[in-house]
Motif scaffolding. Structure first.
Motif, short mmCIF file in Angstrom:
data_model
loop_
_atom_site.label_atom_id
_atom_site.label_comp_id
_atom_site.label_asym_id
_atom_site.label_seq_id
_atom_site.Cartn_x
_atom_site.Cartn_y
_atom_site.Cartn_z
N HIS A 553 39.83 -7.48 19.11
CA HIS A 553 38.78 -7.29 18.10
C HIS A 553 37.51 -8.04 18.49
O HIS A 553 36.39 -7.55 18.27
CB HIS A 553 39.27 -7.76 16.73
CG HIS A 553 40.51 -7.05 16.26
ND1 HIS A 553 40.50 -5.74 15.84
CD2 HIS A 553 41.80 -7.48 16.17
CE1 HIS A 553 41.72 -5.37 15.50
NE2 HIS A 553 42.54 -6.42 15.69
N VAL A 554 37.69 -9.23 19.08
CA VAL A 554 36.52 -10.00 19.51
C VAL A 554 35.76 -9.25 20.61
O VAL A 554 34.52 -9.22 20.62
CB VAL A 554 36.95 -11.41 20.01
CG1 VAL A 554 35.77 -12.12 20.68
CG2 VAL A 554 37.49 -12.22 18.85
N GLU A 555 36.50 -8.63 21.54
CA GLU A 555 35.85 -7.89 22.62
C GLU A 555 35.04 -6.71 22.09
O GLU A 555 33.91 -6.47 22.51
CB GLU A 555 36.90 -7.41 23.61
CG GLU A 555 37.56 -8.54 24.41
CD GLU A 555 38.67 -8.02 25.32
OE1 GLU A 555 38.86 -6.78 25.36
OE2 GLU A 555 39.32 -8.86 25.98
N ILE A 556 35.62 -5.98 21.14
CA ILE A 556 34.92 -4.83 20.53
C ILE A 556 33.67 -5.31 19.79
O ILE A 556 32.58 -4.73 19.90
CB ILE A 556 35.86 -4.06 19.59
CG1 ILE A 556 37.01 -3.41 20.38
CG2 ILE A 556 35.07 -3.00 18.81
CD1 ILE A 556 38.07 -2.77 19.51
N LEU A 557 33.84 -6.40 19.02
CA LEU A 557 32.72 -6.92 18.23
C LEU A 557 31.62 -7.46 19.14
O LEU A 557 30.42 -7.27 18.87
CB LEU A 557 33.23 -8.03 17.30
CG LEU A 557 32.25 -8.51 16.21
CD1 LEU A 557 31.81 -7.34 15.34
CD2 LEU A 557 32.88 -9.59 15.35
N THR A 558 32.00 -8.10 20.25
CA THR A 558 31.01 -8.63 21.19
C THR A 558 30.21 -7.50 21.82
O THR A 558 28.98 -7.58 21.96
CB THR A 558 31.70 -9.46 22.29
OG1 THR A 558 32.41 -10.55 21.68
CG2 THR A 558 30.69 -10.01 23.28
N GLU A 559 30.92 -6.43 22.21
CA GLU A 559 30.23 -5.28 22.79
C GLU A 559 29.26 -4.64 21.80
O GLU A 559 28.14 -4.27 22.14
CB GLU A 559 31.26 -4.25 23.27
CG GLU A 559 30.63 -3.06 24.00
CD GLU A 559 31.68 -2.09 24.53
OE1 GLU A 559 31.30 -0.94 24.80
OE2 GLU A 559 32.86 -2.49 24.67
N SER A 560 29.71 -4.54 20.55
CA SER A 560 28.85 -3.96 19.51
C SER A 560 27.63 -4.84 19.25
O SER A 560 26.52 -4.35 19.06
CB SER A 560 29.65 -3.78 18.21
OG SER A 560 30.73 -2.90 18.40
N TYR A 561 27.87 -6.16 19.29
CA TYR A 561 26.75 -7.10 19.08
C TYR A 561 25.71 -6.96 20.20
O TYR A 561 24.50 -6.91 19.93
CB TYR A 561 27.27 -8.54 19.02
CG TYR A 561 26.18 -9.57 19.18
CD1 TYR A 561 25.29 -9.83 18.14
CD2 TYR A 561 26.02 -10.27 20.37
CE1 TYR A 561 24.27 -10.75 18.28
CE2 TYR A 561 25.01 -11.20 20.53
CZ TYR A 561 24.14 -11.44 19.48
OH TYR A 561 23.14 -12.36 19.63
N ASP A 562 26.18 -6.87 21.45
CA ASP A 562 25.27 -6.73 22.58
C ASP A 562 24.45 -5.44 22.46
O ASP A 562 23.24 -5.42 22.73
CB ASP A 562 26.04 -6.73 23.90
CG ASP A 562 26.63 -8.11 24.21
OD1 ASP A 562 26.11 -9.10 23.66
OD2 ASP A 562 27.60 -8.17 25.00
#
Length: 745
Positions: A553-562
């Motif tokens: 979930h952190v990876e998905i959220l980080t990508e979305s944030y970027d």
């Protein structure tokens, strides 16, 4: 040691003393020009309920006589008013004795105008004296040179004689001024007479609103006339009435009880454009203005009884917006070269933004209106020579003023003090003229659209008539007839397509204007959201060290944030570009590299190779950096979308930036190996809201069709050009942007 009391040598009260030369100082400094001095004497006649004031010069131009038929002064009134400096009598009694006129004198110092005009004065005043029960005649003589020689003003004595008036004496006051300054040559030219008349008799025919000269209930005011040396030109009055009646447009402004109203009407039209605003002001009495607009428009004075050249000459000689205080014009407002509303200055500098907050709030311009001269109403702002108008006010008395911020006359009788009230007066009148420019431009655009529609309608009618004519020409063969009918029908249909395209383009431009406002707001709000998301990602990243199940979930959220952050920076560049006007020159390669890095990770993750073929010495000409960055960034993201959408297995995903200097131009190209732009759509890519990426499915989104349209506007804003050019192998698309390196001479 001595005490303080022992050191004291004297004590008591001291009084102010004034040398008699004070009168000379007051005369020299309180009045600035001969015509202003004379008008002060004429105002005294008006305040004395005179119906006529006659001004005459001696044959040798060394003496001046000002005579009126007012109520005159008794000996006691002469002593308490004329002989008392800065009397407050007029501050207490604000209307005249007989006709209830608004008194124009305010400081009790107008009499020093005679000290400015000449070296000696004789006052002859005939008045009804209730104390003595008869008509009296007062004669007083002032020798200013002898008065100046006295050490004390208090000791100065002015000889007078008081008589019982004879049967031929009429009520009124006569001032005989001799020893005129500069020999009286100031009165020999026509400009002096013209200057006096313009102050005393502001243009008749303009509506004074509620500032019409007051009429008493007991005695109807017969009016007030000034007779100056020389004959009146009655034709001038006729021309004035004619010209004012046939103005292109009329602006009426009214401020009362903090309610401001603008009304604009056009010649031979009953409809009025109105704007009403709440406008709290320091102007206690409010104001009223009547301003007429005379642009050089075809047919303005045609077939209306007076030669157009005569009319425009009169407009030129009487142009300007003057200020009228209590019935008399205030200098220098509206004089030649007196640009008190900054109309000529802004027209000369081609200023594109409204000057007043009234306009910014009540009828703001869109970004497109500011950018395009044909749409910008400020470039349609009337200049002084196109306006004839007057602003009617009732200034506050210095002694009885209710607010020091009201409209207050300056001591030298020229203009007003720079109070809040005067600043608001300027803002209100300028705001009204900007409203006039706004409405006039709106009507011009509507008229152009009507004319275009009528022309298109006429062309279609002509084509229809031509088709009918061709079908009935017996000498044409069937084949020729069919071909001509087909050609005319095709042309008629294409005109209809152009009309539909034009309507659609206008609608899209309106949508773009609204989206620009929304984009600015959303960019501001999104910045706060991105910060919040960043904090949430940081917190979840820390928690994922001990809670492994959070890692995906952190990876998905980080990508979305970027991605969100990149989109925000992309949008912000365009918003900033639209508002940034600081031009600087800079190196091209480092700036392009920074832009490429905006989506560098995204490009790397999707296997897109980025090439930058730009020499380190390539310089970008002076322009706002945000504009240049916004242009390149949009072309870059479009290229990314096109490259990712291409699905050919063997092809190389590549984007290339090239830039160079040639032929006094800076040129930059953005090339890609993506899906390309179909030839039949190449001419439409610059249209607002037209997109070729809506059919594509990629992580960067489909696009709204705003990018290239905005890019084209930004490029043209800095005098550049953009074009879709033939791409060299292996690339499928190439956008070329060029900017001049220097201003054209």
């Amino acid at each position: 040691m001595a005490t303080a009391k022992e050191k004291e040598l004297d004590k008591g009260q001291l009084a102010f003393r004034a040398e008699a030369r004070l009168l000379q100082e007051l005369g020299e400094r309180l009045v600035a020009q001969p015509e202003v001095a004379l008008v002060e004497l004429i105002k005294n006649s008006y305040d004395a309920d005179a119906t006529e004031c006659r001004v005459a010069f001696s044959a040798d131009q060394k003496a001046l006589c000002v005579c009126d038929d007012g109520h005159g002064m008794t000996k006691e009134e002469f002593e308490s008013r004329w002989m008392t400096i800065a009397t407050s009598k007029k501050a207490i009694d604000r209307t005249s004795r007989k006709y209830q006129r608004d008194l124009t004198g305010q400081k009790g110092i107008g009499r020093f105008a005679v000290r400015f005009l000449g070296t000696s004065l004789q006052v002859i005043s005939v008045a009804e004296d209730a104390k003595r029960g008869c008509l009296t005649k007062l004669v007083a003589d002032f020798d200013w040179q002898k008065i100046d020689e006295n050490d004390s003003l208090v000791d100065t004595e002015v000889p007078y004689r008081l008589f019982k008036a004879g049967p031929d004496d009429k009520e009124g006051t006569t001032l005989r001024i001799s020893g005129l300054r500069r020999g009286g040559e100031f009165a020999s030219g026509p400009s002096f007479r013209s200057g006096v008349l313009k102050i005393v008799s502001p243009i008749s025919g303009l509506d004074r609103g509620r500032f019409k000269r007051a009429k008493s209930r007991a005695d109807r005011d017969p009016g007030f006339r000034v007779a100056l040396p020389g004959e009146d030109d009655s034709s001038t009055i006729n021309v004035a009435e004619y010209v004012l009646e046939n103005a292109w447009a009329r602006l009426a402004i009214d401020l009362k009880n903090n309610a401001l109203e603008y009304k604009v009407s056009f010649s031979q039209e009953d409809f009025e454009y109105q704007l009403q605003l709440d406008y709290p002001s320091a102007i206690a009495a409010g104001l009223h203005a009547d301003i007429r607009f005379f642009p050089r428009r075809a047919g303005l004075f045609a077939d209306k009884g007076v030669d157009g050249r005569t009319a425009y000459t009169w407009v030129k000689e009487n142009s300007g917006v003057v200020v009228v205080d209590r019935g008399f014009r205030v200098k220098p407002y509206g004089d030649v070269d007196d640009d008190w509303l900054s109309l000529d200055r802004d027209s000369a500098r081609h200023v594109r933004d409204w000057r007043t907050s009234i306009a910014e709030v009540a009828f703001p311009m869109s970004t497109r209106q500011k950018a395009e001269p044909a749409l910008n109403p400020m470039l349609n702002l009337p200049a002084n020579h196109q306006l004839i108008g007057a602003v009617f006010v009732r200034s506050a008395s210095v002694q009885a003023v209710s607010s020091i911020e009201d409209i207050i006359p300056s001591t030298d009788r020229e203009g007003f003090l720079r109070t809040q009230g005067f600043e608001q007066l300027t803002e209100i009148i300028r705001g009204g003229i900007e409203f006039l420019a706004h409405i006039d431009k709106q009507r011009q655009l509507e008229e152009q659209e009507r004319a275009a529609k009528q022309a298109a309608k006429q062309i279609k009618a002509d084509f229809k008539a031509a088709i009918e004519f061709v079908q009935n020409v017996p000498t044409l063969s069937v084949a020729e007839r069919s071909r001509l009918v087909k050609d005319y029908s095709t042309l008629s249909r294409r005109i209809e397509e152009v009309e539909e395209y034009d309507r659609e383009a206008r609608r899209k431009l309106e949508v773009m204007g609204s989206l620009g406002v929304v984009a600015g707001f959303l960019t501001h709000e999104a910045s706060r959201i991105v910060t919040t998301v960043h904090d949430a990602v940081s917190l979840l990243t820390a928690l994922s060290d001990t809670h492994q199940e959070l890692q995906p979930h952190v990876e998905i959220l980080t990508e979305s944030y970027d991605a969100l952050k990149a989109h925000l920076e992309y949008t912000k560049l365009f918003v900033d570009a639209a508002h940034s006007f600081k031009a600087v020159s800079f190196k091209c390669a480092p700036q392009v590299k920074r832009i490429a890095e905006k989506f560098g990770k995204f490009a790397h993750d999707h296997g897109v190779e980025i090439k930058i073929e730009i020499s380190p010495d390539v310089q970008v000409p002076a322009m706002p950096i945000t504009i240049y960055s916004g242009i390149i960034l949009n072309l870059y993201t479009n290229a990314l979308k096109a490259v990712i959408a291409a699905e050919t297995p063997s092809y190389v995903a590549e984007i290339c930036f090239r830039a160079w200097t040639a032929a006094n131009q800076h040129v930059i190209e953005v090339l890609d190996t993506g899906v390309g732009i179909p030839e039949n759509l190449a001419s439409r890519i610059w249209d607002p809201l037209f997109t070729t990426t809506s059919r594509l499915n990629n992580p960067l989104g489909s696009g709204m069709g705003l990018g290239l349209s905005l890019v084209k506007q930004l490029v043209e804003q800095v005098r550049g050009k953009i074009a879709l050019v033939e791409a060299p192998a292996p690339y499928s698309t190439c956008f070329r942007v060029s900017f001049p390196l220097s201003e054209k001479k």
